[in-house]
Design a protein around this motif. Structure first.
Motif, PDB file in Angstrom:
ATOM      1  N   UNK A   7      43.431   4.463 114.748  1.00  0.00           N
ATOM      2  CA  UNK A   7      41.978   4.306 114.665  1.00  0.00           C
ATOM      3  C   UNK A   7      41.624   3.679 113.322  1.00  0.00           C
ATOM      4  N   UNK A   8      40.585   2.833 113.332  1.00  0.00           N
ATOM      5  CA  UNK A   8      39.988   2.389 112.076  1.00  0.00           C
ATOM      6  C   UNK A   8      39.027   3.491 111.634  1.00  0.00           C
ATOM      7  N   UNK A   9      39.324   4.079 110.497  1.00  0.00           N
ATOM      8  CA  UNK A   9      38.592   5.265 110.037  1.00  0.00           C
ATOM      9  C   UNK A   9      37.879   4.978 108.719  1.00  0.00           C
ATOM     10  N   UNK A  10      36.652   5.488 108.600  1.00  0.00           N
ATOM     11  CA  UNK A  10      35.929   5.409 107.334  1.00  0.00           C
ATOM     12  C   UNK A  10      36.492   6.464 106.378  1.00  0.00           C
ATOM     13  N   UNK A  11      36.911   6.067 105.189  1.00  0.00           N
ATOM     14  CA  UNK A  11      37.380   7.029 104.186  1.00  0.00           C
ATOM     15  C   UNK A  11      36.241   7.993 103.857  1.00  0.00           C
ATOM     16  N   UNK A  12      35.101   7.455 103.488  1.00  0.00           N
ATOM     17  CA  UNK A  12      33.861   8.238 103.371  1.00  0.00           C
ATOM     18  C   UNK A  12      33.037   7.911 104.607  1.00  0.00           C
ATOM     19  N   UNK A  13      32.722   8.889 105.459  1.00  0.00           N
ATOM     20  CA  UNK A  13      32.000   8.600 106.706  1.00  0.00           C
ATOM     21  C   UNK A  13      30.704   7.834 106.465  1.00  0.00           C
ATOM     22  N   UNK A  14      30.385   6.955 107.422  1.00  0.00           N
ATOM     23  CA  UNK A  14      29.140   6.198 107.335  1.00  0.00           C
ATOM     24  C   UNK A  14      27.948   7.136 107.242  1.00  0.00           C
ATOM     25  N   UNK A  72      27.712   9.768 105.772  1.00  0.00           N
ATOM     26  CA  UNK A  72      27.615  10.358 104.428  1.00  0.00           C
ATOM     27  C   UNK A  72      27.533   9.294 103.349  1.00  0.00           C
ATOM     28  N   UNK A  73      27.177   8.082 103.756  1.00  0.00           N
ATOM     29  CA  UNK A  73      26.943   7.017 102.791  1.00  0.00           C
ATOM     30  C   UNK A  73      28.084   6.041 102.617  1.00  0.00           C
ATOM     31  N   UNK A  74      29.174   6.214 103.345  1.00  0.00           N
ATOM     32  CA  UNK A  74      30.303   5.305 103.231  1.00  0.00           C
ATOM     33  C   UNK A  74      30.011   3.961 103.869  1.00  0.00           C
ATOM     34  N   UNK A  75      30.591   2.915 103.330  1.00  0.00           N
ATOM     35  CA  UNK A  75      30.332   1.567 103.821  1.00  0.00           C
ATOM     36  C   UNK A  75      31.331   1.158 104.895  1.00  0.00           C
ATOM     37  N   UNK A  76      30.832   0.380 105.861  1.00  0.00           N
ATOM     38  CA  UNK A  76      31.698  -0.244 106.862  1.00  0.00           C
ATOM     39  C   UNK A  76      32.092  -1.653 106.459  1.00  0.00           C
ATOM     40  N   UNK A  77      31.548  -2.138 105.362  1.00  0.00           N
ATOM     41  CA  UNK A  77      31.626  -3.553 105.028  1.00  0.00           C
ATOM     42  C   UNK A  77      32.728  -3.902 104.054  1.00  0.00           C
TER      43      UNK A  77
END
Length: 236
Positions: free
Chosen positions: A201-208, A210-215
C-alpha cells in the motif's frame, strides 16, 4: 468478494487482483455498475497514456476522458474520430451511459454515481485510488474532434447500498502519480518495515487527516498489509 476484503485507497494490485476485487474482467477502461455495485474506471496520467486524464483541485478531482471508437482493420485512426455516445445500432456506449448518469444527478433525479478508480502507474502495477462520485460530464474539442470529459470527485460519503469500510471513506487526497512513481523507485517496490513485495500500500507517514501531505514523497511510503494495518490501528 465481501466489502471488508475490497482494496483500500493506496493499495497496489496486479491486473488479476484488480479484476478479482471487482468480480469482472476489466477489459475496458469504463465499466458501468460492475458486480461490485459501483462503477469502475481505469485511469492513467503516465507519459504516452492513450487518454488525457488529469487530476485537479489538489488531488480531490479527476477529469476523466471518454473512450474512442474501437479500432477496425483498414478503418480510420480512432484518434481522428469524435468519441461516440452510441454504437451504429443506437445502443449507448460507455460514454453515453456515464453521460446520462451525470445528467440524472445534475437534474436531481438520482444520487451521484459511485465510481471506484484504479490507476495504472507502470506495466503490471495498478493502484486503487478510492471511491469517487460522478458529478458532471460534457463534450469538448480536442484538436479536430470531440471528446467526452467526466468530472469525478473524491468522496467520503457512500449510500447504504454501497457499504464502505472506514478506510474507503477516510477523507484522503489522491497521491499524484509522480509521487507514487518516486516512492516505488525509492522503496524498491518493497515494504519499508519488512521488505515484503506483495500486498503493498502507498501509506501516508503522517495521515492526511492529521495534516500530512500527499504531495511529497517524503510523507509517502510503501507498507505491506500487516504493517499498514498496525500503523492505522496506532493512529485511531
Amino acid at each position: 468478494m465481501s466489502e471488508k476484503d475490497r482494496p483500500i485507497p493506496g493499495e497496489v494490485l496486479s491486473y488479476v487482483e484488480m479484476c478479482t476485487a471487482e468480480g469482472v474482467s476489466l477489459q475496458r477502461g469504463m465499466n458501468f455498475r460492475s458486480r461490485s455495485g459501483a462503477s469502475v474506471v481505469l485511469m492513467s496520467v503516465r507519459p504516452g497514456a492513450p487518454y488525457a486524464d488529469r487530476v485537479e483541485d489538489g488531488g480531490h478531482t479527476l477529469i476523466y476522458e471518454g473512450h474512442d471508437e474501437p479500432r477496425t482493420s483498414g478503418g480510420p485512426d480512432p484518434k481522428t474520430l469524435d468519441q461516440p455516445p452510441a454504437t451504429p445500432s443506437g445502443r449507448a456506449t460507455a460514454n453515453g451511459v456515464f453521460m446520462e448518469a451525470a445528467k440524472r444527478f445534475k437534474r436531481g433525479d438520482a444520487n451521484a454515481e459511485l465510481v471506484r478508480v484504479y490507476e495504472k502507474i507502470r506495466s503490471g502495477i495498478w493502484v486503487y485510488n478510492g471511491l469517487f462520485q460522478l458529478v458532471d460530464a460534457w463534450t469538448e474539442k480536442s484538436g479536430s474532434r470531440s471528446v467526452f470529459k467526466f468530472k469525478l470527485e473524491l468522496t467520503d460519503n457512500a449510500p447504504n447500498k454501497i457499504s464502505a469500510r472506514r478506510s474507503d471513506v477516510e477523507h484522503t487526497r489522491l497521491i499524484p502519480t509522480s509521487v507514487k512513481l518516486a516512492v516505488w523507485k525509492r522503496d524498491q517496490g518493497r515494504c519499508t518495515e519488512c521488505g515484503a513485495s506483495d500486498n503493498l500500500h502507498f501509506d501516508h507517514v503522517v495521515p492526511y487527516s492529521k495534516g500530512g501531505s500527499s504531495l511529497v514523497a517524503s510523507n509517502i511510503q510503501l507498507l505491506c498489509a500487516r504493517h499498514n494495518l498496525e500503523k492505522r490501528d496506532h493512529f485511531i
